[in-house]
Design a protein around this motif. Structure first.
Motif, PDB file in Angstrom:
ATOM      1  N   GLY A  79      57.567  49.433  54.593  1.00  0.00           N
ATOM      2  CA  GLY A  79      58.912  49.789  54.164  1.00  0.00           C
ATOM      3  C   GLY A  79      58.923  50.311  52.742  1.00  0.00           C
ATOM      4  N   THR A  80      59.930  49.934  51.978  1.00  0.00           N
ATOM      5  CA  THR A  80      60.109  50.433  50.610  1.00  0.00           C
ATOM      6  C   THR A  80      60.119  49.286  49.622  1.00  0.00           C
ATOM      7  OG1 THR A  80      61.458  52.262  51.444  1.00  0.00           O
ATOM      8  CG2 THR A  80      61.612  51.784  49.091  1.00  0.00           C
ATOM      9  N   ILE A  81      59.436  49.491  48.504  1.00  0.00           N
ATOM     10  CA  ILE A  81      59.474  48.502  47.423  1.00  0.00           C
ATOM     11  C   ILE A  81      60.619  48.892  46.500  1.00  0.00           C
ATOM     12  CG2 ILE A  81      58.213  47.454  45.517  1.00  0.00           C
ATOM     13  CD1 ILE A  81      55.626  48.167  46.948  1.00  0.00           C
ATOM     14  N   ASN A  82      61.678  48.115  46.509  1.00  0.00           N
ATOM     15  CA  ASN A  82      62.898  48.452  45.781  1.00  0.00           C
ATOM     16  C   ASN A  82      62.809  47.967  44.332  1.00  0.00           C
ATOM     17  OD1 ASN A  82      65.469  48.890  44.843  1.00  0.00           O
ATOM     18  ND2 ASN A  82      66.501  48.036  46.627  1.00  0.00           N
ATOM     19  N   PHE A  83      62.269  48.840  43.470  1.00  0.00           N
ATOM     20  CA  PHE A  83      62.141  48.455  42.065  1.00  0.00           C
ATOM     21  C   PHE A  83      63.495  48.448  41.359  1.00  0.00           C
ATOM     22  CE2 PHE A  83      57.664  49.292  42.792  1.00  0.00           C
ATOM     23  CZ  PHE A  83      57.071  48.312  42.001  1.00  0.00           C
ATOM     24  N   ASP A  84      64.499  49.117  41.923  1.00  0.00           N
ATOM     25  CA  ASP A  84      65.842  49.043  41.342  1.00  0.00           C
ATOM     26  C   ASP A  84      66.359  47.612  41.393  1.00  0.00           C
ATOM     27  OD1 ASP A  84      66.214  51.699  40.585  1.00  0.00           O
ATOM     28  OD2 ASP A  84      66.751  52.288  42.610  1.00  0.00           O
ATOM     29  N   SER A  85      66.131  46.947  42.530  1.00  0.00           N
ATOM     30  CA  SER A  85      66.548  45.546  42.642  1.00  0.00           C
ATOM     31  C   SER A  85      65.717  44.651  41.720  1.00  0.00           C
ATOM     32  CB  SER A  85      66.409  45.058  44.089  1.00  0.00           C
ATOM     33  OG  SER A  85      67.340  45.688  44.936  1.00  0.00           O
ATOM     34  N   LEU A  86      64.409  44.878  41.718  1.00  0.00           N
ATOM     35  CA  LEU A  86      63.532  44.032  40.908  1.00  0.00           C
ATOM     36  C   LEU A  86      63.827  44.171  39.423  1.00  0.00           C
ATOM     37  CD1 LEU A  86      60.088  44.463  42.736  1.00  0.00           C
ATOM     38  CD2 LEU A  86      61.810  42.669  43.030  1.00  0.00           C
ATOM     39  N   SER A  87      64.308  45.323  39.006  1.00  0.00           N
ATOM     40  CA  SER A  87      64.596  45.527  37.580  1.00  0.00           C
ATOM     41  C   SER A  87      65.750  44.657  37.094  1.00  0.00           C
ATOM     42  CB  SER A  87      64.922  47.003  37.313  1.00  0.00           C
ATOM     43  OG  SER A  87      66.131  47.377  37.959  1.00  0.00           O
ATOM     44  N   LYS A  88      66.468  44.055  38.030  1.00  0.00           N
ATOM     45  CA  LYS A  88      67.586  43.179  37.656  1.00  0.00           C
ATOM     46  C   LYS A  88      67.130  41.744  37.391  1.00  0.00           C
ATOM     47  CE  LYS A  88      70.682  45.909  40.614  1.00  0.00           C
ATOM     48  NZ  LYS A  88      71.534  45.885  41.826  1.00  0.00           N
ATOM     49  N   LEU A  89      65.825  41.517  37.560  1.00  0.00           N
ATOM     50  CA  LEU A  89      65.275  40.185  37.296  1.00  0.00           C
ATOM     51  C   LEU A  89      64.630  40.200  35.912  1.00  0.00           C
ATOM     52  CD1 LEU A  89      63.603  39.664  40.785  1.00  0.00           C
ATOM     53  CD2 LEU A  89      65.729  38.617  39.987  1.00  0.00           C
ATOM     54  N   PRO A  90      65.308  39.730  34.893  1.00  0.00           N
ATOM     55  CA  PRO A  90      64.834  39.904  33.502  1.00  0.00           C
ATOM     56  C   PRO A  90      63.552  39.143  33.184  1.00  0.00           C
ATOM     57  CG  PRO A  90      66.724  38.428  33.568  1.00  0.00           C
ATOM     58  CD  PRO A  90      66.586  38.998  34.945  1.00  0.00           C
ATOM     59  N   THR A  91      63.220  38.107  33.956  1.00  0.00           N
ATOM     60  CA  THR A  91      62.028  37.305  33.636  1.00  0.00           C
ATOM     61  C   THR A  91      60.799  37.727  34.432  1.00  0.00           C
ATOM     62  OG1 THR A  91      62.633  35.636  35.297  1.00  0.00           O
ATOM     63  CG2 THR A  91      63.453  35.315  33.039  1.00  0.00           C
ATOM     64  N   LEU A  92      60.922  38.766  35.248  1.00  0.00           N
ATOM     65  CA  LEU A  92      59.803  39.191  36.094  1.00  0.00           C
ATOM     66  C   LEU A  92      58.703  39.819  35.243  1.00  0.00           C
ATOM     67  CD1 LEU A  92      59.101  39.252  39.118  1.00  0.00           C
ATOM     68  CD2 LEU A  92      59.942  41.600  39.194  1.00  0.00           C
ATOM     69  N   ARG A  93      57.496  39.297  35.359  1.00  0.00           N
ATOM     70  CA  ARG A  93      56.367  39.784  34.566  1.00  0.00           C
ATOM     71  C   ARG A  93      55.200  40.291  35.417  1.00  0.00           C
ATOM     72  NH1 ARG A  93      59.968  39.608  31.816  1.00  0.00           N
ATOM     73  NH2 ARG A  93      60.315  38.518  29.834  1.00  0.00           N
ATOM     74  N   SER A  94      55.136  39.901  36.672  1.00  0.00           N
ATOM     75  CA  SER A  94      53.997  40.281  37.510  1.00  0.00           C
ATOM     76  C   SER A  94      54.466  40.538  38.933  1.00  0.00           C
ATOM     77  CB  SER A  94      52.947  39.161  37.498  1.00  0.00           C
ATOM     78  OG  SER A  94      51.913  39.433  38.413  1.00  0.00           O
ATOM     79  N   VAL A  95      53.998  41.645  39.528  1.00  0.00           N
ATOM     80  CA  VAL A  95      54.286  41.921  40.937  1.00  0.00           C
ATOM     81  C   VAL A  95      53.001  42.370  41.623  1.00  0.00           C
ATOM     82  CG1 VAL A  95      56.713  42.506  40.584  1.00  0.00           C
ATOM     83  CG2 VAL A  95      55.000  44.294  40.462  1.00  0.00           C
ATOM     84  N   SER A  96      52.782  41.854  42.815  1.00  0.00           N
ATOM     85  CA  SER A  96      51.603  42.233  43.591  1.00  0.00           C
ATOM     86  C   SER A  96      51.989  42.434  45.045  1.00  0.00           C
ATOM     87  CB  SER A  96      50.516  41.164  43.489  1.00  0.00           C
ATOM     88  OG  SER A  96      49.406  41.536  44.279  1.00  0.00           O
ATOM     89  N   PHE A  97      51.632  43.620  45.563  1.00  0.00           N
ATOM     90  CA  PHE A  97      51.847  43.942  46.978  1.00  0.00           C
ATOM     91  C   PHE A  97      50.527  44.379  47.604  1.00  0.00           C
ATOM     92  CE2 PHE A  97      55.815  44.736  44.695  1.00  0.00           C
ATOM     93  CZ  PHE A  97      56.732  44.035  45.461  1.00  0.00           C
ATOM     94  N   MET A  98      49.423  43.847  47.116  1.00  0.00           N
ATOM     95  CA  MET A  98      48.117  44.268  47.602  1.00  0.00           C
ATOM     96  C   MET A  98      47.905  43.867  49.060  1.00  0.00           C
ATOM     97  SD  MET A  98      45.376  43.925  44.492  1.00  0.00           S
ATOM     98  CE  MET A  98      45.228  42.142  44.583  1.00  0.00           C
ATOM     99  N   ASN A  99      47.041  44.645  49.730  1.00  0.00           N
ATOM    100  CA  ASN A  99      46.618  44.338  51.105  1.00  0.00           C
ATOM    101  C   ASN A  99      47.798  44.289  52.070  1.00  0.00           C
ATOM    102  OD1 ASN A  99      43.924  43.916  50.126  1.00  0.00           O
ATOM    103  ND2 ASN A  99      44.534  41.859  49.509  1.00  0.00           N
ATOM    104  N   ASN A 100      48.660  45.303  51.985  1.00  0.00           N
ATOM    105  CA  ASN A 100      49.767  45.440  52.927  1.00  0.00           C
ATOM    106  C   ASN A 100      49.710  46.826  53.567  1.00  0.00           C
ATOM    107  OD1 ASN A 100      51.586  42.956  52.958  1.00  0.00           O
ATOM    108  ND2 ASN A 100      51.374  43.266  50.760  1.00  0.00           N
ATOM    109  N   ASN A 101      50.823  47.273  54.141  1.00  0.00           N
ATOM    110  CA  ASN A 101      50.843  48.542  54.878  1.00  0.00           C
ATOM    111  C   ASN A 101      51.862  49.525  54.320  1.00  0.00           C
ATOM    112  OD1 ASN A 101      48.903  47.601  56.837  1.00  0.00           O
ATOM    113  ND2 ASN A 101      50.551  46.388  57.755  1.00  0.00           N
ATOM    114  N   PHE A 102      52.146  49.455  53.034  1.00  0.00           N
ATOM    115  CA  PHE A 102      53.084  50.390  52.421  1.00  0.00           C
ATOM    116  C   PHE A 102      52.477  51.794  52.410  1.00  0.00           C
ATOM    117  CE2 PHE A 102      54.321  46.294  50.521  1.00  0.00           C
ATOM    118  CZ  PHE A 102      55.675  46.300  50.815  1.00  0.00           C
ATOM    119  N   ASP A 103      53.318  52.795  52.656  1.00  0.00           N
ATOM    120  CA  ASP A 103      52.828  54.173  52.632  1.00  0.00           C
ATOM    121  C   ASP A 103      53.824  55.054  51.894  1.00  0.00           C
ATOM    122  OD1 ASP A 103      54.921  54.372  54.420  1.00  0.00           O
ATOM    123  OD2 ASP A 103      53.660  54.677  56.174  1.00  0.00           O
TER     124      ASP A 103
END
Length: 636
Positions: A79-103
């Protein structure tokens, strides 16, 4: 004025309340853009995402009840990684989506999360070009993993502007053009197997050559770049050119003669000075050897740099001592491993410590190193060797741990036993492997974001206390070990998956556990540790498999392993558990949970039920072995 202040406080309270309440909604909104999100079924608005340092929702990293990371790895997501939503999390420092099927293309709005420190998108099916300014303004970014995708176009120049970037993985894509002019001095970067060309930036000249293989690049650490064509010199009148050349020749000859005469004088002075210096140094070495317990070179190295720091203790309840106490302590060389030399230092106050020198820990900055050491010091488990303190220098580090009375498992399996000293019996080996499993399971829980919670699990890193309780050592060092050194020496990097597709997974440590099990039962040293990939006849797992397929004989088990008369059935079970743990195909290989469940079911003696039915257990029949083979093994 008073009313204004009250209104401001009220608005702040409302803002804080909205922030707390909306975190759940933000995450649930983000989840809506994902496909195949069954692994996130416990994301429930009725349960708060974090509980102290623990996460109530799968894939979250929490600290002090605050969300600071997403680790949605190996979940089959698309699907889609919605960075617009994630940008609303002020304390977020690390994101990992490794070993999935995003295209499709990499999201272009990554830089909305300005405070992000780590971004892991490797091992997906991303394609297309990345805008040059995709990472602009992300000044806290330290690690970017985009390897093993299908990305094209040029490497974004904005990556070269990230001053804190220390780890960049872009291998196995289709990037083209030149490598941007990176200037980060501590950067570790992998560009292997792309379509890049041109010179390698000078700041990367000390990297391992394999990080640039599969491209059309030149310059250190590869071959020199072809010499560029010299620009044509404008024609000048012959007389002027001749006079200029003659004058230049006279100047050069004069300088050479002058330099040669001075060099003779200097050499004579240097020879005299060198002789005096050597005599003085000899006396200095002799005198100082009496003062210190650690080797002369080690002790002096740290004496001269006391101003750079001191011992940092990371475990509560430990007796404190100074660096000088350690340097003057009575010392004994324990060995020299792939990481560095080890010494047993007995302090004047009594306790024995192990001091290990590490020279291959310069890939992370001081802040990150201190943070990771504090994390190691906070670990507490009966099957982990306690980490006590460390000393930091950029060039090398000292790590101090407790001392284990009975040495390493490797010394008991492969060392020369003393006369009348028995080898490890079957009950002891079973207790050791159960303890190793418990310690490894603890590391998996303590480091949920690490692909390699241990990374260097082998018999020489399993120490034994006075009652032969196993203690894992050299654990969780992958984040601070230089990548080149890790690839060359660490056990996890000898795994089949690295040789096949340059990937490491959470099952890689399980492969190491499987090899350790086979080593303990057979008494054979796993020669496959000496090189990467499958070792043919030298591969311990391959050898065991060949014995299994031909016939079961008593020769498969270590002849020094006593107490096997009533336990051969259980030993055989453990042998097959080891085979399932080091399965070449990662998809078929057991995960740690499954392996530990089967290990903990084992007993020292066969029960009647076990003796008659273990051979037909479904977990082993998948290996293609028949009941006849199992029965033959038990009967010897």
């Amino acid at each position: 004025m008073r009313r204004a202040i009250l209104l401001f406080v009220l608005l702040m309270c409302i803002a804080v309340g909205l922030s707390d309440d909306s975190e759940t909604e933000i995450l649930l909104d983000f989840k809506k853009t994902l496909s195949n999100a069954g692994a996130l079924e416990n994301w429930n608005k009725d349960v708060s995402p974090c509980n102290g340092n623990n996460a109530n929702w799968n894939g979250l990293l929490c600290k002090a009840n605050v969300l600071n990371g997403l680790q949605l790895e190996s979940m089959g997501l698309s699907g889609t990684i919605n960075f617009d939503s994630l940008s609303k999390l002020p304390t977020l420092r690390s994101v990992s989506f490794m070993n999935n099927n995003f295209d499709g293309p990499i999201p272009s709005n990554i830089n909305k999360i300005r405070a992000l420190r780590t971004l892991y998108l490797a091992n997906n099916n991303f394609s297309g070009e990345i805008p040059g300014d995709a990472f602009k303004g992300m000044n806290q970014m330290r690690r970017v993993y985009l390897g093993n995708n299908g990305l094209t176009g040029k490497i974004p120049n904005s990556l070269a502007t990230l001053s804190k970037l220390v780890d960049l993985q872009l291998q196995n894509n289709k990037f083209e053009g030149e490598i941007p002019n990176f200037k980060q001095k501590d950067l570790i970067a992998n560009f292997a197997n792309n379509k890049l060309e041109g010179p390698i930036p000078s700041v990367l000249s000390d990297e391992t050559a394999s990080f640039f293989a599969g491209n059309n690049l030149c310059g250190k650490p590869l071959n020199n770049c072809p010499a560029s064509k010299k620009k044509s010199i404008p024609k000048v009148p012959i007389i002027v050119a001749s006079v200029g050349a003659l004058a230049l020749a006279v100047i050069v000859i004069t300088l050479l003669l002058f330099h040669r005469r001075n060099r003779r004088k200097t050499s004579k002075v240097e020879r005299l000075g060198s002789t005096k210096s050597q005599k003085k140094e000899t006396k200095y070495n002799y005198d100082n050897r009496k003062e210190i317990g650690l080797p002369k070179q080690t002790a002096d190295n740290y004496k001269k740099t006391e101003q750079t720091g001191k011992l940092h203790f990371v475990r509560n309840g430990t007796e404190r001592f100074e660096l000088q106490d350690l340097l003057r302590a009575s010392a004994e060389v324990l060995g020299s491993g792939s990481f560095g030399s080890s010494y047993k230092a007995i302090l004047l106050s009594g306790p024995a410590m192990v001091v290990k020198r590490y020279k291959q820990m310069s890939n992370v900055g001081k802040e990150d190193f201190y943070e990771h050491m504090r994390k190691l010091g906070s670990l507490s488990h009966p099957n982990l060797l306690p980490f006590v303190a460390f000393y930091y220098k950029k060039e090398e580090k000292l790590l101090i741990t407790d001392f284990a009375e009975n040495g390493s498992l490797a010394s008991h399996l492969h060392g020369n036993l003393k006369p009348n000293q028995p080898g490890l019996d079957w009950p002891t080996r079973l207790r050791i492997i159960k303890g190793v499993g418990k310690g490894l399971n603890y590391l998996y829980k303590a480091f949920p974001s690490l692909a390699l919670p241990h990374g260097h699990l082998k018999s020489s890193n399993v120490l034994l206390d006075e009652t032969f309780v196993p203690l894992l050592s050299d654990y969780a060092l992958v984040p601070v070990i230089n990548k080149e050194h890790a690839y060359q020496f660490m056990v996890a990097y000898k795994s089949p998956e690295l040789a096949q597709n340059n990937r490491l997974t959470r099952k890689t440590d399980v492969w190491c556990l499987g090899i350790l099990i086979l080593e303990m039962l057979t008494g054979k040293f796993p020669a496959n540790y000496l090189k990467q990939g499958k070792g043919g006849n030298a591969d311990l797992a391959s050898w065991v498999n060949s014995v299994v397929r031909e016939e079961w004989t008593g020769e498969v088990f270590d002849k020094d392993m006593k107490g096997t008369a009533n336990g051969q059935g259980e030993m055989l079970k453990l042998l097959k558990i080891g085979m399932c743990c080091c399965e070449w195909n990662v998809e078929k290989r057991w995960d740690l949970k499954e392996a530990l469940e089967k290990i903990n079911e084992l007993k020292e003696r066969n029960s009647e039920e076990d003796h008659s039915s273990y051979a037909s257990d479904d977990i082993y029949s998948s290996r293609g072995l028949t009941d006849d083979e199992f029965t033959f093994s038990v009967n010897g």
